[in-house]
Scaffold this motif. Structure first.
Motif, PDB file in Angstrom:
ATOM      1  N   ARG A   1     -17.000 -22.020  36.312  1.00  0.00           N
ATOM      2  CA  ARG A   1     -16.945 -22.557  37.671  1.00  0.00           C
ATOM      3  C   ARG A   1     -15.915 -21.838  38.538  1.00  0.00           C
ATOM      4  NH1 ARG A   1     -19.823 -24.780  41.635  1.00  0.00           N
ATOM      5  NH2 ARG A   1     -18.906 -26.647  42.563  1.00  0.00           N
ATOM      6  N   VAL A   2     -14.803 -21.408  37.930  1.00  0.00           N
ATOM      7  CA  VAL A   2     -13.794 -20.674  38.691  1.00  0.00           C
ATOM      8  C   VAL A   2     -14.432 -19.405  39.256  1.00  0.00           C
ATOM      9  CG1 VAL A   2     -11.616 -19.391  38.538  1.00  0.00           C
ATOM     10  CG2 VAL A   2     -11.857 -21.596  37.386  1.00  0.00           C
ATOM     11  N   PRO A   3     -14.238 -19.113  40.537  1.00  0.00           N
ATOM     12  CA  PRO A   3     -14.829 -17.900  41.110  1.00  0.00           C
ATOM     13  C   PRO A   3     -14.506 -16.667  40.279  1.00  0.00           C
ATOM     14  CG  PRO A   3     -13.930 -19.257  42.855  1.00  0.00           C
ATOM     15  CD  PRO A   3     -13.528 -19.905  41.563  1.00  0.00           C
ATOM     16  N   GLU A   4     -15.509 -15.822  40.095  1.00  0.00           N
ATOM     17  CA  GLU A   4     -15.370 -14.656  39.216  1.00  0.00           C
ATOM     18  C   GLU A   4     -14.179 -13.790  39.596  1.00  0.00           C
ATOM     19  OE1 GLU A   4     -18.131 -10.972  37.489  1.00  0.00           O
ATOM     20  OE2 GLU A   4     -18.950 -12.404  38.958  1.00  0.00           O
TER      21      GLU A   4
ATOM     22  N   SER B   1      -9.627 -13.536  36.063  1.00  0.00           N
ATOM     23  CA  SER B   1      -8.691 -12.686  35.319  1.00  0.00           C
ATOM     24  C   SER B   1      -7.241 -13.027  35.617  1.00  0.00           C
ATOM     25  CB  SER B   1      -8.945 -11.209  35.655  1.00  0.00           C
ATOM     26  OG  SER B   1      -8.753 -10.985  37.050  1.00  0.00           O
ATOM     27  N   ASN B   2      -7.007 -14.036  36.459  1.00  0.00           N
ATOM     28  CA  ASN B   2      -5.653 -14.439  36.819  1.00  0.00           C
ATOM     29  C   ASN B   2      -5.211 -15.582  35.902  1.00  0.00           C
ATOM     30  OD1 ASN B   2      -3.428 -15.820  38.101  1.00  0.00           O
ATOM     31  ND2 ASN B   2      -3.931 -14.780  40.009  1.00  0.00           N
ATOM     32  N   PRO B   3      -4.319 -15.336  34.948  1.00  0.00           N
ATOM     33  CA  PRO B   3      -3.928 -16.381  33.992  1.00  0.00           C
ATOM     34  C   PRO B   3      -3.329 -17.614  34.657  1.00  0.00           C
ATOM     35  CG  PRO B   3      -3.174 -14.218  33.258  1.00  0.00           C
ATOM     36  CD  PRO B   3      -3.646 -14.063  34.668  1.00  0.00           C
TER      37      PRO B   3
ATOM     38  N   PRO C   1     -13.852 -26.247  42.858  1.00  0.00           N
ATOM     39  CA  PRO C   1     -13.128 -24.994  42.616  1.00  0.00           C
ATOM     40  C   PRO C   1     -13.703 -23.791  43.348  1.00  0.00           C
ATOM     41  CG  PRO C   1     -13.415 -26.175  40.556  1.00  0.00           C
ATOM     42  CD  PRO C   1     -14.241 -26.890  41.589  1.00  0.00           C
ATOM     43  N   THR C   2     -14.965 -23.859  43.781  1.00  0.00           N
ATOM     44  CA  THR C   2     -15.588 -22.736  44.479  1.00  0.00           C
ATOM     45  C   THR C   2     -15.497 -22.859  45.997  1.00  0.00           C
ATOM     46  OG1 THR C   2     -17.765 -23.821  44.520  1.00  0.00           O
ATOM     47  CG2 THR C   2     -17.237 -22.443  42.594  1.00  0.00           C
ATOM     48  N   HIS C   3     -14.955 -23.954  46.502  1.00  0.00           N
ATOM     49  CA  HIS C   3     -15.031 -24.239  47.941  1.00  0.00           C
ATOM     50  C   HIS C   3     -14.307 -23.183  48.772  1.00  0.00           C
ATOM     51  CE1 HIS C   3     -15.729 -26.906  51.372  1.00  0.00           C
ATOM     52  NE2 HIS C   3     -14.492 -26.614  51.763  1.00  0.00           N
ATOM     53  N   VAL C   4     -13.095 -22.825  48.380  1.00  0.00           N
ATOM     54  CA  VAL C   4     -12.342 -21.839  49.160  1.00  0.00           C
ATOM     55  C   VAL C   4     -13.037 -20.487  49.111  1.00  0.00           C
ATOM     56  CG1 VAL C   4     -10.135 -20.649  49.397  1.00  0.00           C
ATOM     57  CG2 VAL C   4     -10.176 -23.075  48.799  1.00  0.00           C
ATOM     58  N   GLU C   5     -13.547 -20.128  47.942  1.00  0.00           N
ATOM     59  CA  GLU C   5     -14.256 -18.851  47.823  1.00  0.00           C
ATOM     60  C   GLU C   5     -15.492 -18.833  48.722  1.00  0.00           C
ATOM     61  OE1 GLU C   5     -14.340 -14.970  45.998  1.00  0.00           O
ATOM     62  OE2 GLU C   5     -12.847 -16.548  46.209  1.00  0.00           O
ATOM     63  N   GLU C   6     -16.176 -19.965  48.814  1.00  0.00           N
ATOM     64  CA  GLU C   6     -17.352 -20.043  49.688  1.00  0.00           C
ATOM     65  C   GLU C   6     -16.961 -19.878  51.151  1.00  0.00           C
ATOM     66  OE1 GLU C   6     -18.806 -23.799  48.472  1.00  0.00           O
ATOM     67  OE2 GLU C   6     -19.697 -23.051  46.609  1.00  0.00           O
ATOM     68  N   LEU C   7     -15.818 -20.434  51.541  1.00  0.00           N
ATOM     69  CA  LEU C   7     -15.336 -20.225  52.911  1.00  0.00           C
ATOM     70  C   LEU C   7     -15.106 -18.740  53.182  1.00  0.00           C
ATOM     71  CD1 LEU C   7     -12.764 -23.170  53.280  1.00  0.00           C
ATOM     72  CD2 LEU C   7     -14.916 -22.909  54.537  1.00  0.00           C
ATOM     73  N   ARG C   8     -14.513 -18.070  52.219  1.00  0.00           N
ATOM     74  CA  ARG C   8     -14.260 -16.634  52.368  1.00  0.00           C
ATOM     75  C   ARG C   8     -15.583 -15.875  52.516  1.00  0.00           C
ATOM     76  NH1 ARG C   8      -8.968 -14.994  49.865  1.00  0.00           N
ATOM     77  NH2 ARG C   8      -9.919 -12.955  49.585  1.00  0.00           N
ATOM     78  N   GLU C   9     -16.545 -16.201  51.653  1.00  0.00           N
ATOM     79  CA  GLU C   9     -17.827 -15.498  51.675  1.00  0.00           C
ATOM     80  C   GLU C   9     -18.595 -15.757  52.966  1.00  0.00           C
ATOM     81  OE1 GLU C   9     -19.654 -16.932  48.148  1.00  0.00           O
ATOM     82  OE2 GLU C   9     -18.503 -15.622  46.795  1.00  0.00           O
TER      83      GLU C   9
ATOM     84  N   ALA D   1      -6.245 -21.951  45.961  1.00  0.00           N
ATOM     85  CA  ALA D   1      -7.548 -21.295  45.865  1.00  0.00           C
ATOM     86  C   ALA D   1      -8.582 -22.151  45.143  1.00  0.00           C
ATOM     87  CB  ALA D   1      -7.412 -19.948  45.162  1.00  0.00           C
ATOM     88  N   LEU D   2      -8.136 -23.131  44.351  1.00  0.00           N
ATOM     89  CA  LEU D   2      -9.056 -24.031  43.650  1.00  0.00           C
ATOM     90  C   LEU D   2      -9.291 -25.321  44.435  1.00  0.00           C
ATOM     91  CD1 LEU D   2      -7.798 -23.622  39.961  1.00  0.00           C
ATOM     92  CD2 LEU D   2      -9.735 -22.487  41.082  1.00  0.00           C
ATOM     93  N   TYR D   3      -8.750 -25.398  45.630  1.00  0.00           N
ATOM     94  CA  TYR D   3      -8.911 -26.535  46.542  1.00  0.00           C
ATOM     95  C   TYR D   3      -8.136 -27.768  46.085  1.00  0.00           C
ATOM     96  CZ  TYR D   3     -11.438 -28.501  50.570  1.00  0.00           C
ATOM     97  OH  TYR D   3     -11.771 -29.007  51.802  1.00  0.00           O
ATOM     98  N   GLU D   4      -7.091 -27.555  45.289  1.00  0.00           N
ATOM     99  CA  GLU D   4      -6.123 -28.617  45.058  1.00  0.00           C
ATOM    100  C   GLU D   4      -5.209 -28.670  46.276  1.00  0.00           C
ATOM    101  OE1 GLU D   4      -4.755 -28.733  40.515  1.00  0.00           O
ATOM    102  OE2 GLU D   4      -4.583 -26.741  41.405  1.00  0.00           O
ATOM    103  N   THR D   5      -4.892 -29.858  46.753  1.00  0.00           N
ATOM    104  CA  THR D   5      -3.943 -29.966  47.848  1.00  0.00           C
ATOM    105  C   THR D   5      -2.583 -29.467  47.355  1.00  0.00           C
ATOM    106  OG1 THR D   5      -5.137 -31.895  48.668  1.00  0.00           O
ATOM    107  CG2 THR D   5      -2.933 -31.511  49.550  1.00  0.00           C
ATOM    108  N   THR D   6      -1.989 -28.560  48.113  1.00  0.00           N
ATOM    109  CA  THR D   6      -0.687 -28.011  47.737  1.00  0.00           C
ATOM    110  C   THR D   6       0.347 -29.126  47.648  1.00  0.00           C
ATOM    111  OG1 THR D   6      -1.278 -25.988  48.908  1.00  0.00           O
ATOM    112  CG2 THR D   6       1.041 -26.284  48.355  1.00  0.00           C
ATOM    113  N   ASP D   7       1.179 -29.083  46.623  1.00  0.00           N
ATOM    114  CA  ASP D   7       2.178 -30.121  46.343  1.00  0.00           C
ATOM    115  C   ASP D   7       2.991 -30.452  47.596  1.00  0.00           C
ATOM    116  OD1 ASP D   7       4.295 -31.690  45.524  1.00  0.00           O
ATOM    117  OD2 ASP D   7       4.980 -30.336  43.953  1.00  0.00           O
ATOM    118  N   TRP D   8       2.627 -31.570  48.222  1.00  0.00           N
ATOM    119  CA  TRP D   8       3.255 -31.950  49.485  1.00  0.00           C
ATOM    120  C   TRP D   8       4.506 -32.792  49.282  1.00  0.00           C
ATOM    121  CZ3 TRP D   8      -1.237 -33.856  47.420  1.00  0.00           C
ATOM    122  CH2 TRP D   8      -1.323 -35.227  47.181  1.00  0.00           C
TER     123      TRP D   8
END
Length: 398
Positions: free
Chosen positions: A28-31, A35-37, A226-234, A290-297
């Motif tokens: 599910r993580v964008p391809e 490769s990013n650990p 998890p793909t939402h941000v990548e879809e925005l980019r695309e 990048a996985l669409y988790e809200t950044t720790d506010w």
């Protein structure tokens, strides 16, 4: 080990149900990110957030004896929660009669939504069946309220009553606070009016059904976005903004969203500008990773609302989004994430403006800001961040 099959303890079955979710998340993580650990470790955090959410219902969920449990929050960072909103939900039986009593508190908004088939269990989004604004209820001198929700008004009952939609299977309450350390959180509970018996001891079948739901719910929670941000980019919405329509995804009536993906180097910044509507009930802007988790506010200034942010003298709200502190009050800290999403919302606003956004070098930020913009020193930022952490922890999320 002796064969324990059929002994009633189905722990291994639960683990086996959860096991495939690891590979499902890898797929599910964008391809581009696999490769990013660090991102892959963060994807495991998403799975654990799903486990936390699913376990709440498994332990105390009971449609005949409903109880509000946390739906989304800093520890259940799924479906991209709003930084100012605490979400609580309870499962209900269709056609039941319910009373909700409590203290409204002094937060900006408390809104209860009636929901149909539960997305956590179906994996499908649905529009709300209706919403109840607690500001429409009768409050006594101590801000206490009593609300009955049922198919028909109970005979002789003259208090606040709302009709239960025949398709409703779940209530979700959104508690929105803007001045976290000052506004008082609500307290409320729910009980059935048509079920008087004690809950008693759950049956073996009931327990196994509740535990058996966990893997499916975890999968829905963790794999949804998890793909939402990548879809925005695309789609071409990188460092630009677009309308985000969530009306079919349990979004509140009266709320307007905008969002876009961001990608910034350490020496770059995004500046957003928007003329604030003349009238509104609430607005905010937040960041995600990048996985669409809200950044720790809690621990970063990764969100601002109409109380926390400062509108400039020309009526424009400007933010600087960057990895390093630009020395202005309205800084949105990317918090170590070089990419993610920017999302804003207007609620019950007289206009629905779309902010402009431009990328500049961090060293050139001042050239694009008014001279009278509110600035902060490093010492002032440290105090503000400490106070933010304290205020966020004063909110009631469990």
């Amino acid at each position: 080990m002796p064969d324990m099959a059929g002994d009633g303890l189905e722990w291994e079955k639960l683990i086996d149900g959860l096991r495939p979710l690891g590979e499902a998340m890898r797929r599910r993580v964008p391809e581009r990110l696999r490769s990013n650990p660090q991102i892959m470790a963060e994807s495991m955090r998403l799975l654990l957030s799903g486990v936390t959410r699913a376990t709440n219902d498994a332990l105390v969920g009971d449609r005949r004896h409903p109880m509000f449990v946390p739906e989304l929050n800093i520890g259940q960072n799924i479906f991209q929660p709003n930084a100012d909103t605490i979400y609580k939900a309870c499962l209900i039986e269709k056609g039941g009669s319910y009373v909700i009593k409590g203290d409204r508190g002094t937060v900006r908004m408390v809104i209860l939504a009636q929901m149909g088939p539960d997305t956590l269990r179906t994996g499908q989004h649905h529009p709300l069946l209706g919403q109840i604004d607690f500001d429409s209820l009768v409050l006594d001198a101590n801000c206490h309220f009593e609300l009955v929700i049922s198919p028909v008004r109970p005979a002789g009952y003259t208090g606040d009553w709302r009709q239960l939609d025949p398709l409703c299977e779940k209530f979700m309450v959104r508690v929105v606070s803007c001045d976290w350390a000052v506004e008082r959180e609500p307290r409320f509970g729910i009980a059935r009016l048509d079920v008087d018996v004690a809950k008693g001891r759950p049956s073996t079948e009931t327990l196994h059904h509740a535990f058996g739901e966990i893997p499916g719910i975890v999968g829905v929670c963790a794999l949804a976005f998890p793909t939402h941000v990548e879809e925005l980019r695309e789609q071409g919405h990188l460092n630009t903004l677009k309308i985000f329509d969530v009306s079919q995804m349990s979004g509140l009536a009266g709320q307007f969203y905008y969002e876009g993906a961001y990608d910034l180097a350490d020496d770059e910044a995004l500046i957003t500008e928007v003329k604030v509507p003349a009238k509104y009930r609430y607005w905010s802007i937040i960041l995600t990773n990048a996985l669409y988790e809200t950044t720790d506010w809690y621990n970063n200034q990764a969100s601002l609302n109409d109380k926390q942010g400062v509108v400039d003298s020309d009526g424009v709200f400007r933010t600087v989004i960057s990895a390093r502190d630009p020395g202005v009050h309205n800084w949105l800290d990317t918090s170590g994430y070089s990419s993610g999403a920017v999302q804003g919302r207007w609620f019950e606003a007289s206009e629905k403006p779309m902010p402009s956004m431009k990328k500049v070098k961090l060293a050139d930020v001042d050239q694009h800001l008014p001279a009278d913009i509110k600035r902060v020193t490093l010492a002032e930022r440290a105090i503000a961040l400490r106070n933010r952490r304290l205020a966020a922890q004063m909110r009631i999320i469990w």
